[in-house]
Scaffold this active site. Structure first.
Site, PDB file in Angstrom:
ATOM      1  N   ALA A  66       0.866  -1.178   0.000  1.00  0.00           N
ATOM      2  CA  ALA A  66       0.000   0.000   0.000  1.00  0.00           C
ATOM      3  C   ALA A  66       0.902   1.227   0.000  1.00  0.00           C
ATOM      4  O   ALA A  66       2.051   1.159   0.442  1.00  0.00           O
ATOM      5  CB  ALA A  66      -0.864   0.001   1.257  1.00  0.00           C
ATOM      6  N   GLY A 110       0.339  -4.926   0.981  1.00  0.00           N
ATOM      7  CA  GLY A 110      -0.872  -4.968   0.152  1.00  0.00           C
ATOM      8  C   GLY A 110      -0.638  -5.651  -1.186  1.00  0.00           C
ATOM      9  O   GLY A 110      -1.584  -6.161  -1.795  1.00  0.00           O
ATOM     10  N   GLU A 113      -1.055  -9.191  -0.498  1.00  0.00           N
ATOM     11  CA  GLU A 113      -2.496  -9.425  -0.273  1.00  0.00           C
ATOM     12  C   GLU A 113      -3.272  -9.440  -1.593  1.00  0.00           C
ATOM     13  O   GLU A 113      -4.246 -10.178  -1.739  1.00  0.00           O
ATOM     14  CB  GLU A 113      -3.036  -8.375   0.695  1.00  0.00           C
ATOM     15  CG  GLU A 113      -2.515  -8.610   2.116  1.00  0.00           C
ATOM     16  CD  GLU A 113      -2.831  -7.482   3.072  1.00  0.00           C
ATOM     17  OE1 GLU A 113      -2.699  -6.303   2.683  1.00  0.00           O
ATOM     18  OE2 GLU A 113      -3.226  -7.773   4.228  1.00  0.00           O
ATOM     19  N   GLU A 133       4.088  -5.068   7.036  1.00  0.00           N
ATOM     20  CA  GLU A 133       3.368  -4.082   7.856  1.00  0.00           C
ATOM     21  C   GLU A 133       3.947  -3.942   9.255  1.00  0.00           C
ATOM     22  O   GLU A 133       4.004  -2.853   9.815  1.00  0.00           O
ATOM     23  CB  GLU A 133       1.875  -4.464   7.954  1.00  0.00           C
ATOM     24  CG  GLU A 133       1.094  -4.341   6.645  1.00  0.00           C
ATOM     25  CD  GLU A 133       1.166  -5.582   5.765  1.00  0.00           C
ATOM     26  OE1 GLU A 133       2.007  -6.477   6.016  1.00  0.00           O
ATOM     27  OE2 GLU A 133       0.370  -5.660   4.808  1.00  0.00           O
TER      28      GLU A 133
HETATM   29  N1  COA Z   1       4.561   3.221  -0.654  1.00  0.00           N
HETATM   30  C1  COA Z   1       4.935   4.384  -1.219  1.00  0.00           C
HETATM   31  N2  COA Z   1       6.068   4.520  -1.952  1.00  0.00           N
HETATM   32  C2  COA Z   1       6.832   3.439  -2.094  1.00  0.00           C
HETATM   33  C3  COA Z   1       6.498   2.184  -1.538  1.00  0.00           C
HETATM   34  C4  COA Z   1       5.309   2.103  -0.790  1.00  0.00           C
HETATM   35  N3  COA Z   1       4.886   0.964  -0.239  1.00  0.00           N
HETATM   36  N4  COA Z   1       7.463   1.295  -1.852  1.00  0.00           N
HETATM   37  C5  COA Z   1       8.362   1.970  -2.590  1.00  0.00           C
HETATM   38  N5  COA Z   1       7.976   3.259  -2.738  1.00  0.00           N
HETATM   39  C6  COA Z   1       8.674   4.316  -3.479  1.00  0.00           C
HETATM   40  C7  COA Z   1       9.893   4.823  -2.720  1.00  0.00           C
HETATM   41  O1  COA Z   1       9.518   5.792  -1.746  1.00  0.00           O
HETATM   42  C8  COA Z   1      10.690   5.416  -3.850  1.00  0.00           C
HETATM   43  O2  COA Z   1      10.115   6.660  -4.205  1.00  0.00           O
HETATM   44  P1  COA Z   1      11.087   7.964  -4.459  1.00  0.00           P
HETATM   45  O3  COA Z   1      11.962   7.520  -5.612  1.00  0.00           O
HETATM   46  O4  COA Z   1      10.119   9.021  -4.830  1.00  0.00           O
HETATM   47  O5  COA Z   1      11.827   8.154  -3.193  1.00  0.00           O
HETATM   48  C9  COA Z   1      10.421   4.469  -5.005  1.00  0.00           C
HETATM   49  O6  COA Z   1       9.193   3.800  -4.680  1.00  0.00           O
HETATM   50  C10 COA Z   1      11.477   3.412  -5.204  1.00  0.00           C
HETATM   51  O7  COA Z   1      11.660   2.715  -3.975  1.00  0.00           O
HETATM   52  P2  COA Z   1      13.078   2.579  -3.214  1.00  0.00           P
HETATM   53  O8  COA Z   1      12.793   2.441  -1.760  1.00  0.00           O
HETATM   54  O9  COA Z   1      13.990   3.680  -3.637  1.00  0.00           O
HETATM   55  O10 COA Z   1      13.606   1.203  -3.812  1.00  0.00           O
HETATM   56  P3  COA Z   1      14.634   0.206  -3.129  1.00  0.00           P
HETATM   57  O11 COA Z   1      14.987  -0.778  -4.177  1.00  0.00           O
HETATM   58  O12 COA Z   1      15.744   0.953  -2.468  1.00  0.00           O
HETATM   59  O13 COA Z   1      13.793  -0.517  -1.953  1.00  0.00           O
HETATM   60  C11 COA Z   1      11.865  -1.652  -1.020  1.00  0.00           C
HETATM   61  C12 COA Z   1      12.720  -1.336  -2.283  1.00  0.00           C
HETATM   62  C13 COA Z   1      10.653  -2.446  -1.475  1.00  0.00           C
HETATM   63  C14 COA Z   1      12.704  -2.484  -0.059  1.00  0.00           C
HETATM   64  C15 COA Z   1      11.458  -0.336  -0.344  1.00  0.00           C
HETATM   65  O14 COA Z   1      10.911   0.510  -1.340  1.00  0.00           O
HETATM   66  C16 COA Z   1      10.424  -0.502   0.738  1.00  0.00           C
HETATM   67  O15 COA Z   1      10.760  -0.929   1.833  1.00  0.00           O
HETATM   68  N6  COA Z   1       9.145  -0.164   0.442  1.00  0.00           N
HETATM   69  C17 COA Z   1       8.072  -0.217   1.400  1.00  0.00           C
HETATM   70  C18 COA Z   1       7.628  -1.638   1.598  1.00  0.00           C
HETATM   71  C19 COA Z   1       6.524  -1.724   2.615  1.00  0.00           C
HETATM   72  O16 COA Z   1       6.696  -1.409   3.780  1.00  0.00           O
HETATM   73  N7  COA Z   1       5.384  -2.190   2.145  1.00  0.00           N
HETATM   74  C20 COA Z   1       4.263  -2.474   3.014  1.00  0.00           C
HETATM   75  C21 COA Z   1       3.375  -1.315   3.123  1.00  0.00           C
HETATM   76  S1  COA Z   1       1.971  -1.781   4.105  1.00  0.00           S
END
Ligand code: COA
Length: 259
Positions: A66, A110, A113, A133
């Site tokens: 999400a 999400g 999910e 989460e």
């Molecule tokens: N919500 C909003 N934005 C997200 C996102 C999310 N769940 N997951 C990734 N993004 C965005 C990042 O903020 C980044 O945006 P920016 O370039 O404007 O800063 C872009 O997507 C690329 O992600 P980035 O984090 O730079 O890639 P990465 O390869 O370094 O890391 C992840 C990848 C998946 C490990 C990391 O993005 C992450 O931890 N995301 C959140 C995962 C999460 O907690 N999901 C559950 C939500 S309930």
């Protein structure tokens, strides 16, 4: 149809929905969820479409969860309101045709999910699943404890949702979180192959199988067997059921019409 955050393609009886926000790893914001629901409703009514595939655009992710920025901007009362509306996970689970998640890269929160709400999951070797989460101080709110526990068992669901650790593709396959595992980049092709095998059959029978298997997760065995018998009789009474049986006896291919 024109969308901002998804792509919808049709090739014969197979429709492919691509979540198309790769710069945010296809994170599910309000627009993505709303557009996905519109696309699903449209495909449910499209008689040409027999099976659907759901995938994510870009190299890195199916869906990284999400949209956390959207979460951060909401009060608890606003989040409750969002949860009271029709939800994309329910729209997926209620979709009357087989729908296959084709997963690569991150499939978190999400995103996981969404994949769980599909009927089958095909993943390539880059796939990384997780209920992340807990890392944010929250918990899964759209099937990441419920559908997950039903698919992989309560022990693995506990482990995944309590640790927040990611599960790689091999392990996901081993524990039954995905039904097909492919080499890198082959997941979409495999999903199409699986979809084509299903698309050969009567849309009525496909729908009734889905209804019956889903009921197996909801009701006691005796009620499930009663329902299965009724659904069998509905399939038997359908034009396609009559056609399929007749075609076998006449040693020819059946022509299913979806009635
Ligand atoms: N919500 C909003 N934005 C997200 C996102 C999310 N769940 N997951 C990734 N993004 C965005 C990042 O903020 C980044 O945006 P920016 O370039 O404007 O800063 C872009 O997507 C690329 O992600 P980035 O984090 O730079 O890639 P990465 O390869 O370094 O890391 C992840 C990848 C998946 C490990 C990391 O993005 C992450 O931890 N995301 C959140 C995962 C999460 O907690 N999901 C559950 C939500 S309930």
């Amino acid at each position: 149809m024109e969308f901002e955050t998804i792509l919808l393609e049709k090739a014969g009886p197979i429709a492919t929905i691509t979540l198309n926000r790769p710069e945010k790893l296809n994170a599910l914001n309000r627009t993505v969820r709303a557009e996905l629901m519109v696309a699903l409703d449209h495909l449910a009514d499209d008689e040409e479409v027999k099976v659907a595939i759901l995938r994510g655009a870009g190299e890195k992710a199916f869906v990284a969860g999400a949209d956390v920025e959207e979460f951060a901007a909401r009060t608890a009362a606003e989040q409750r309101k969002v949860y009271q509306r029709r939800r994309v996970y329910d729209a997926l689970a209620e979709f009357p045709k087989p729908i296959i998640a084709a997963v690569h890269g991150y499939c978190l929160g999400g995103g996981s999910e969404l994949a769980l709400a599909c009927d089958l999951r095909v993943a390539d070797r880059t796939a990384r699943f997780g209920q992340a989460e807990i890392r944010l101080g929250i918990i899964p709110g759209a099937g990441g404890t419920q559908r997950l526990a039903r698919l992989v068992g309560p022990g693995q669901a506990m482990r995944i949702a309590l640790s927040g650790d990611t599960v790689d593709a091999d392990e996901a396959y081993r524990i039954g979180l995905v039904e097909f595992l492919t080499d890198e980049g082959q997941h979409l092709e495999k999903a199409r192959e699986v979809a084509e095998r299903m698309a050969r059959w009567s849309p009525v029978a496909l729908r009734l199988v889905k209804q019956s298997v889903k009921a197996a997760l909801e009701v006691p065995l005796s009620a499930g067997l009663d329902l299965e018998k009724e659904l069998f009789l509905a399939a038997f009474a359908s034009e396609d059921g009559q056609e399929g049986v007749r075609a076998f006896v006449e040693k020819r291919d059946p022509e299913f019409k979806g009635r």
